[in-house]
Scaffold this motif. Sequence first.
Motif, PDB file in Angstrom:
ATOM      1  N   GLN A 341      15.426 -12.554   3.405  1.00  0.00           N
ATOM      2  CA  GLN A 341      15.994 -11.758   2.314  1.00  0.00           C
ATOM      3  C   GLN A 341      16.505 -12.707   1.235  1.00  0.00           C
ATOM      4  N   PHE A 342      16.125 -12.411   0.006  1.00  0.00           N
ATOM      5  CA  PHE A 342      16.564 -13.205  -1.140  1.00  0.00           C
ATOM      6  C   PHE A 342      17.073 -12.257  -2.204  1.00  0.00           C
ATOM      7  N   ARG A 343      17.718 -12.790  -3.222  1.00  0.00           N
ATOM      8  CA  ARG A 343      18.204 -11.891  -4.282  1.00  0.00           C
ATOM      9  C   ARG A 343      17.055 -11.100  -4.883  1.00  0.00           C
ATOM     10  N   GLU A 344      15.891 -11.741  -4.934  1.00  0.00           N
ATOM     11  CA  GLU A 344      14.747 -11.120  -5.602  1.00  0.00           C
ATOM     12  C   GLU A 344      14.055 -10.071  -4.739  1.00  0.00           C
ATOM     13  N   GLY A 345      14.183 -10.174  -3.392  1.00  0.00           N
ATOM     14  CA  GLY A 345      13.492  -9.224  -2.532  1.00  0.00           C
ATOM     15  C   GLY A 345      13.346  -9.734  -1.110  1.00  0.00           C
ATOM     16  N   PHE A 346      12.482  -9.032  -0.342  1.00  0.00           N
ATOM     17  CA  PHE A 346      12.255  -9.377   1.064  1.00  0.00           C
ATOM     18  C   PHE A 346      10.913 -10.088   1.227  1.00  0.00           C
ATOM     19  N   VAL A 347      10.844 -10.948   2.242  1.00  0.00           N
ATOM     20  CA  VAL A 347       9.568 -11.558   2.632  1.00  0.00           C
ATOM     21  C   VAL A 347       9.432 -11.421   4.138  1.00  0.00           C
ATOM     22  N   GLN A 348       8.198 -11.483   4.616  1.00  0.00           N
ATOM     23  CA  GLN A 348       7.986 -11.524   6.066  1.00  0.00           C
ATOM     24  C   GLN A 348       6.907 -12.551   6.377  1.00  0.00           C
ATOM     25  N   ASN A 349       7.171 -13.373   7.374  1.00  0.00           N
ATOM     26  CA  ASN A 349       6.170 -14.335   7.829  1.00  0.00           C
ATOM     27  C   ASN A 349       5.030 -13.609   8.539  1.00  0.00           C
ATOM     28  N   ALA A 350       3.886 -14.280   8.636  1.00  0.00           N
ATOM     29  CA  ALA A 350       2.752 -13.731   9.386  1.00  0.00           C
ATOM     30  C   ALA A 350       3.217 -13.357  10.788  1.00  0.00           C
ATOM     31  N   VAL A 351       2.773 -12.203  11.241  1.00  0.00           N
ATOM     32  CA  VAL A 351       3.228 -11.700  12.545  1.00  0.00           C
ATOM     33  C   VAL A 351       2.526 -12.427  13.696  1.00  0.00           C
ATOM     34  N   ALA A 352       1.210 -12.619  13.561  1.00  0.00           N
ATOM     35  CA  ALA A 352       0.456 -13.268  14.650  1.00  0.00           C
ATOM     36  C   ALA A 352       0.804 -14.756  14.692  1.00  0.00           C
ATOM     37  N   THR A 353       1.109 -15.252  15.868  1.00  0.00           N
ATOM     38  CA  THR A 353       1.530 -16.653  15.996  1.00  0.00           C
ATOM     39  C   THR A 353       0.427 -17.600  15.506  1.00  0.00           C
ATOM     40  N   ASP A 354      -0.849 -17.267  15.762  1.00  0.00           N
ATOM     41  CA  ASP A 354      -1.950 -18.134  15.316  1.00  0.00           C
ATOM     42  C   ASP A 354      -2.001 -18.212  13.789  1.00  0.00           C
ATOM     43  N   THR A 355      -1.897 -17.057  13.135  1.00  0.00           N
ATOM     44  CA  THR A 355      -1.961 -17.020  11.664  1.00  0.00           C
ATOM     45  C   THR A 355      -0.791 -17.796  11.074  1.00  0.00           C
ATOM     46  N   TRP A 356       0.385 -17.547  11.634  1.00  0.00           N
ATOM     47  CA  TRP A 356       1.593 -18.257  11.192  1.00  0.00           C
ATOM     48  C   TRP A 356       1.399 -19.775  11.335  1.00  0.00           C
ATOM     49  N   GLY A 357       0.891 -20.200  12.505  1.00  0.00           N
ATOM     50  CA  GLY A 357       0.731 -21.627  12.782  1.00  0.00           C
ATOM     51  C   GLY A 357      -0.271 -22.284  11.849  1.00  0.00           C
ATOM     52  N   ARG A 358      -1.381 -21.572  11.565  1.00  0.00           N
ATOM     53  CA  ARG A 358      -2.413 -22.155  10.680  1.00  0.00           C
ATOM     54  C   ARG A 358      -1.834 -22.428   9.294  1.00  0.00           C
ATOM     55  N   ALA A 359      -1.037 -21.485   8.770  1.00  0.00           N
ATOM     56  CA  ALA A 359      -0.444 -21.685   7.434  1.00  0.00           C
ATOM     57  C   ALA A 359       0.500 -22.887   7.446  1.00  0.00           C
ATOM     58  N   LEU A 361       0.484 -25.478   9.417  1.00  0.00           N
ATOM     59  CA  LEU A 361      -0.251 -26.741   9.564  1.00  0.00           C
ATOM     60  C   LEU A 361      -1.009 -27.115   8.293  1.00  0.00           C
ATOM     61  N   LYS A 362      -1.245 -26.117   7.415  1.00  0.00           N
ATOM     62  CA  LYS A 362      -1.838 -26.421   6.093  1.00  0.00           C
ATOM     63  C   LYS A 362      -0.771 -26.870   5.101  1.00  0.00           C
ATOM     64  N   GLY A 363       0.487 -26.838   5.533  1.00  0.00           N
ATOM     65  CA  GLY A 363       1.576 -27.246   4.649  1.00  0.00           C
ATOM     66  C   GLY A 363       2.092 -26.128   3.764  1.00  0.00           C
ATOM     67  N   GLU A 364       1.788 -24.847   4.156  1.00  0.00           N
ATOM     68  CA  GLU A 364       2.236 -23.701   3.347  1.00  0.00           C
ATOM     69  C   GLU A 364       3.314 -22.925   4.086  1.00  0.00           C
ATOM     70  N   LEU A 365       4.229 -22.342   3.338  1.00  0.00           N
ATOM     71  CA  LEU A 365       5.129 -21.385   3.966  1.00  0.00           C
ATOM     72  C   LEU A 365       4.278 -20.231   4.498  1.00  0.00           C
ATOM     73  N   PRO A 366       4.506 -19.794   5.745  1.00  0.00           N
ATOM     74  CA  PRO A 366       3.586 -18.830   6.384  1.00  0.00           C
ATOM     75  C   PRO A 366       3.869 -17.380   5.996  1.00  0.00           C
ATOM     76  N   LEU A 367       4.069 -17.138   4.714  1.00  0.00           N
ATOM     77  CA  LEU A 367       4.459 -15.789   4.275  1.00  0.00           C
ATOM     78  C   LEU A 367       3.257 -14.857   4.257  1.00  0.00           C
ATOM     79  N   ALA A 368       3.459 -13.625   4.676  1.00  0.00           N
ATOM     80  CA  ALA A 368       2.354 -12.661   4.734  1.00  0.00           C
ATOM     81  C   ALA A 368       2.644 -11.403   3.937  1.00  0.00           C
ATOM     82  N   ARG A 369       3.916 -11.030   3.814  1.00  0.00           N
ATOM     83  CA  ARG A 369       4.249  -9.785   3.116  1.00  0.00           C
ATOM     84  C   ARG A 369       5.512 -10.001   2.288  1.00  0.00           C
ATOM     85  N   LYS A 370       5.668  -9.173   1.294  1.00  0.00           N
ATOM     86  CA  LYS A 370       6.834  -9.312   0.414  1.00  0.00           C
ATOM     87  C   LYS A 370       7.186  -7.959  -0.180  1.00  0.00           C
TER      88      LYS A 370
END
Length: 464
Positions: A341-359, A361-370
């Motif tokens: 939660q931020f002043r600007e809104g909500f974010v959610q990380n990728a739900v699937a552990t594999d998807t989250w991990g791939r992001a 390991l690519k050096g990206e924040l694993p965000l999936a929804r906002k």
Amino acid sequence: MLSTSKTTDRPLSRPATAAQLRHASRNLPRYTSYPTALAFQPGEGAAAPVDWFAATRAEDTISAYVHVPFCRRLCWYCGCNTTVAHEYDRIDTFQQVLEREIDLLARALGPHAGVAHLHFGGGSPNALSPEHFLNLADRLYDRLGLRADAEIAVELDPALLSDAFVDALGEAGVTRASLGVQTFDPIVQEKVNRIQPYDRVAASAERLRAQGVRGLNFDLMYGLPAQNPENVAESVELALTLKPDRIAVFGYAHVPWMKKHQVMIQDADLADVAGRWAQAEAADQALVAGGYVRIGLDHYARPEDPLAIAAAEGRLRRNFQGYTDDPAPVLVPVGPSSIGQFREGFVQNAVATDTWGRAVLKGELPLARKLPLSAEDRLRAAIIERLMCDLAVDVGAVCQAHGVNPGALDASVAALAEAESDGLCRIDGRRIEIPEGGRRLMRVVAAAFDERLPVAQNRHAKAV
Ligand code: SF4
């Protein structure tokens, strides 16, 4: 197992009225946020709102939620994002990726005043080895900057809690532990695949306290298979012998069309709405008789507990972990499926552990929804939060504080006429109060201010 001697002098529970049962049958959100997570939209890759992370302010204390999506066995009632890790290798890999994510977060966040509240949830954080938990805690403290007065809270599965893990909690300076107790009834435990005798929970509580974990929360449940008012009250009374500081009492949400393993729970073993109401009432009466004060929808605390004091002083907040006295404006998500939660809104990380991990390991924040918040979202969220925390709100005053006409939400207030005539709330001009008899149905009152409800309603569980 201990048995209680109070079975004959328990306070009598009040049966629900027909109107209460009609409202209790509605499918409604728990309003741990508004808008609810069902309104979040895809926002990964280039669409991810990484600039929200950089916009923290030097004076901001921050909170962080760390999700550990592993358990060592599945409870049939579970509604969490978790999987059973049969081999520890999976958890080992997970914690290495988690450390990389913490480094990414540290670089992404703008200036801030350090972490005031750190919460480990899951799944079961004690699915981690003690050594890995300590490594993870060190990494978080170091990279995100832990304040000396920080609350560090950990959810624990007592059935699988080792002495070595409790010792690690002490070494890490954990200040609060939440034990998932749910029920002490052995038949109910068997039916939900969660066997944890009273002695096991008692030993965990004693060792946690000996290791300096000051605050102890218990989670209890009603609405599970084979539960009835008597065995719910008995579980509460057994819980009270261990003197937890806080107790949350959650209703089981039977949604097998969303959580497939819940098909292991037989419909015939579940109480109807009147039965669930009677169970919730039995828990409530036993807790109040035991000296606990009611907090919000489903929490109870000893009167001297900081949460009870915050509630009495109008400082209670509601967030994704339930009720809190944490005023931090920023909640940083760590781990798969975590919500931030931020002043600007909500974010959610990728739900699937594999998807989250791939992001990661690519050096990206694993965000999936906002969900960027509009001015109207903030206004409605403020009203819903005060109703869920204070059981009262002056709608006109909140509108004015948000720079809009005090009558801007008069249509929502007017929509409460039926709830008022059924005794769920009292309306005086634009001031709404929920009387004690309406507490269990406060979500019905809050829902009058939820303009997104019609599209999302069938995804929620019953109001009681
Ligand atoms: S321990 Fe908690 S998270 Fe894990 S399966 Fe049981 S209820 Fe779900």
